[in-house]
Design a protein around this motif. Structure first.
Motif, PDB file in Angstrom:
ATOM      1  N   THR A  72       0.840  -1.201   0.000  1.00  0.00           N
ATOM      2  CA  THR A  72       0.000   0.000   0.000  1.00  0.00           C
ATOM      3  C   THR A  72       0.872   1.247   0.000  1.00  0.00           C
ATOM      4  O   THR A  72       0.635   2.197  -0.776  1.00  0.00           O
ATOM      5  CB  THR A  72      -0.916  -0.010   1.233  1.00  0.00           C
ATOM      6  OG1 THR A  72      -1.718  -1.191   1.228  1.00  0.00           O
ATOM      7  CG2 THR A  72      -1.819   1.213   1.245  1.00  0.00           C
ATOM      8  N   LEU A  73       1.892   1.261   0.855  1.00  0.00           N
ATOM      9  CA  LEU A  73       2.817   2.390   0.923  1.00  0.00           C
ATOM     10  C   LEU A  73       3.541   2.586  -0.404  1.00  0.00           C
ATOM     11  O   LEU A  73       3.730   3.720  -0.870  1.00  0.00           O
ATOM     12  CB  LEU A  73       3.829   2.169   2.041  1.00  0.00           C
ATOM     13  CG  LEU A  73       5.010   3.140   2.110  1.00  0.00           C
ATOM     14  CD1 LEU A  73       4.530   4.540   2.432  1.00  0.00           C
ATOM     15  CD2 LEU A  73       6.034   2.673   3.126  1.00  0.00           C
ATOM     16  N   ALA A  74       3.956   1.470  -1.023  1.00  0.00           N
ATOM     17  CA  ALA A  74       4.698   1.563  -2.286  1.00  0.00           C
ATOM     18  C   ALA A  74       3.891   2.280  -3.349  1.00  0.00           C
ATOM     19  O   ALA A  74       4.411   3.128  -4.086  1.00  0.00           O
ATOM     20  CB  ALA A  74       5.086   0.157  -2.763  1.00  0.00           C
ATOM     21  N   VAL A  75       2.592   1.976  -3.447  1.00  0.00           N
ATOM     22  CA  VAL A  75       1.741   2.639  -4.440  1.00  0.00           C
ATOM     23  C   VAL A  75       1.562   4.106  -4.079  1.00  0.00           C
ATOM     24  O   VAL A  75       1.651   5.001  -4.937  1.00  0.00           O
ATOM     25  CB  VAL A  75       0.381   1.922  -4.546  1.00  0.00           C
ATOM     26  CG1 VAL A  75      -0.548   2.680  -5.489  1.00  0.00           C
ATOM     27  CG2 VAL A  75       0.583   0.490  -5.036  1.00  0.00           C
ATOM     28  N   ASP A  76       1.349   4.383  -2.801  1.00  0.00           N
ATOM     29  CA  ASP A  76       1.140   5.759  -2.369  1.00  0.00           C
ATOM     30  C   ASP A  76       2.382   6.632  -2.575  1.00  0.00           C
ATOM     31  O   ASP A  76       2.269   7.858  -2.719  1.00  0.00           O
ATOM     32  CB  ASP A  76       0.739   5.798  -0.893  1.00  0.00           C
ATOM     33  CG  ASP A  76      -0.645   5.216  -0.638  1.00  0.00           C
ATOM     34  OD1 ASP A  76      -1.415   5.074  -1.617  1.00  0.00           O
ATOM     35  OD2 ASP A  76      -0.951   4.885   0.524  1.00  0.00           O
ATOM     36  N   ALA A  77       3.573   5.992  -2.598  1.00  0.00           N
ATOM     37  CA  ALA A  77       4.825   6.748  -2.717  1.00  0.00           C
ATOM     38  C   ALA A  77       5.218   7.035  -4.157  1.00  0.00           C
ATOM     39  O   ALA A  77       6.246   7.674  -4.404  1.00  0.00           O
ATOM     40  CB  ALA A  77       5.955   5.990  -2.016  1.00  0.00           C
ATOM     41  N   LEU A  78       4.419   6.582  -5.121  1.00  0.00           N
ATOM     42  CA  LEU A  78       4.776   6.745  -6.526  1.00  0.00           C
ATOM     43  C   LEU A  78       4.461   8.136  -7.059  1.00  0.00           C
ATOM     44  O   LEU A  78       3.453   8.747  -6.702  1.00  0.00           O
ATOM     45  CB  LEU A  78       4.025   5.727  -7.388  1.00  0.00           C
ATOM     46  CG  LEU A  78       4.434   4.260  -7.279  1.00  0.00           C
ATOM     47  CD1 LEU A  78       3.470   3.408  -8.096  1.00  0.00           C
ATOM     48  CD2 LEU A  78       5.870   4.053  -7.744  1.00  0.00           C
TER      49      LEU A  78
END
Length: 388
Positions: free
Chosen positions: A290-296
């Motif tokens: 979830t964090l990885a997508v939000d950090a894009l």
């Protein structure tokens, strides 16, 4: 091209040879049980595509421990090990790319005849799970036993936690360079090629791109080193272990984020100026995807590399994907081992992929200690010295 694993009938290899050899192997007999050393028999009536390897060393990986603990359903009792390196002793009648005496690294298994295999994507083989985790050849047969009991083998086409391994031409890589110690090379067959390949093969990271790596174990640190090779900047390593974050800096990270002490998403946004071009998620924790997508950044890509337990799900902000963001999975770094592993060795010789800094050596009889050190983080990449 060699015949696919699971050829319909066994055939003897070139010349006369014994039909079985004794092996000492580390066997897992029960869920979460210890590795126990047993004397087994390995049938060596080689099929046309098979390769008998005397194992010199093998890396120990979290995947081996996931199977030991039955988070992945390989049947027990089993001989695990999937990062082996050794010397070829014998080859089947159809084998042409390796010969007795060759130094080899063993990698993952693939069937060789499905659409992904035939289109140059063997890491996504249609039979990938049974070929690597099934505990047998694809036809259900097995070469390991003790007395009248079958021991599940052929793990990733090798089961290299043993003094001998029965691999195939498809999953061995000949190493022509005599200068590099063979005992270093086993982890190139899985963890290292997965992390480096994710950057160089799967994502094809361009110079100047921003890269975030979440999790700095073997796979993550390989990704950090590869991102430096690619010319990425910034390269941000995320973990909760200060010593690993320091090593990540030494290996190429331009920034580090301690996820236990800092707001990871805010720090990534601050460092990148709003979002990353690429985020590699290696921990297999749903909240980290979830964090990885939000950090894009818009048009950025999140790559899921860590293997989560069966049935794991992660919530994703669907509206974030409307900004051209992509989420994809990566297996084995989209690597064709026979091509990519020699490239990694060349990078290592040039001082650009110093993976030896991740390795801690153990005697074969210390396998349970190595497993404990893997789980506690005391060792990044344990390698077992098995043979000469």
């Amino acid at each position: 091209m060699a015949a696919a694993q699971g050829s319909p009938s066994p055939q003897t290899d070139k010349g006369s040879a014994p039909s079985a050899v004794p092996v000492t192997a580390a066997v897992v007999r029960e869920k979460s049980g210890p590795f126990t050393f047993e004397e087994l028999t390995l049938d060596t009536v080689l099929r046309p595509d098979e390769v008998l390897v005397q194992v010199v060393a093998a890396g120990l990986c979290q995947t081996d421990l996931h199977v030991r603990d039955q988070a992945l359903p390989t049947p027990l009792p089993a001989v695990l090990g999937h990062e082996g390196a050794g010397i070829v002793e014998r080859v089947g009648d159809a084998v042409t790319t390796v010969a007795p005496g060759d130094r080899v690294v063993m990698s993952y298994q693939a069937c060789g005849h499905c659409k992904p295999c035939l289109t140059g994507n063997p890491a996504y083989c249609a039979a990938s799970f049974p070929a690597n985790f099934g505990g047998s050849r694809l036809d259900g047969s097995n070469a390991l036993h003790t007395g009248g009991e079958e021991i599940h083998g052929h793990f990733f086409g090798q089961s290299s936690f043993a003094t001998h391994s029965l691999a195939t031409e498809r999953n061995v890589v000949r190493i022509d360079d005599e200068d590099i110690p063979l005992e270093l090379l086993g982890p190139l067959g899985c963890g290292l090629q997965t992390g480096a390949g994710a950057v160089l093969n799967s994502l094809k990271v361009a110079a100047g791109s921003s890269v975030v790596v979440i999790g700095t174990g073997t796979v993550g640190l390989a990704a950090v080193m590869a991102a430096k090779v690619a010319g990425a900047s910034p390269i941000i390593a995320v973990d909760i272990v200060p010593e690993r974050l320091e090593l990540a800096r030494e290996l190429g990270a331009t920034h580090t984020v301690n996820g236990r002490e800092e707001d990871t998403a805010a720090r990534i946004a601050e460092i990148t100026g709003g979002g990353a071009d690429y985020v590699l998620e290696i921990t297999a924790r749903p909240e980290m995807l979830t964090l990885a997508v939000d950090a894009l950044a818009p048009l950025g890509t999140a790559a899921l590399i860590g293997g989560a337990p069966a049935g794991a799900h992660a919530p994703v902000n669907m509206n974030a994907l409307l900004g051209g963001r992509t989420v994809r999975g990566v297996a084995q770094g989209d690597s064709i081992p026979q091509l990519f592993i020699p490239q990694l060795i060349d990078l290592h010789k040039a001082g650009r992929f110093p993976f030896d800094r991740l390795i801690t050596f153990y005697g074969f009889d210390q396998i349970n200690e190595a497993a404990t050190d893997t789980r506690t983080g005391a060792a990044i990449k344990p390698v077992l010295r098995i043979g000469e």
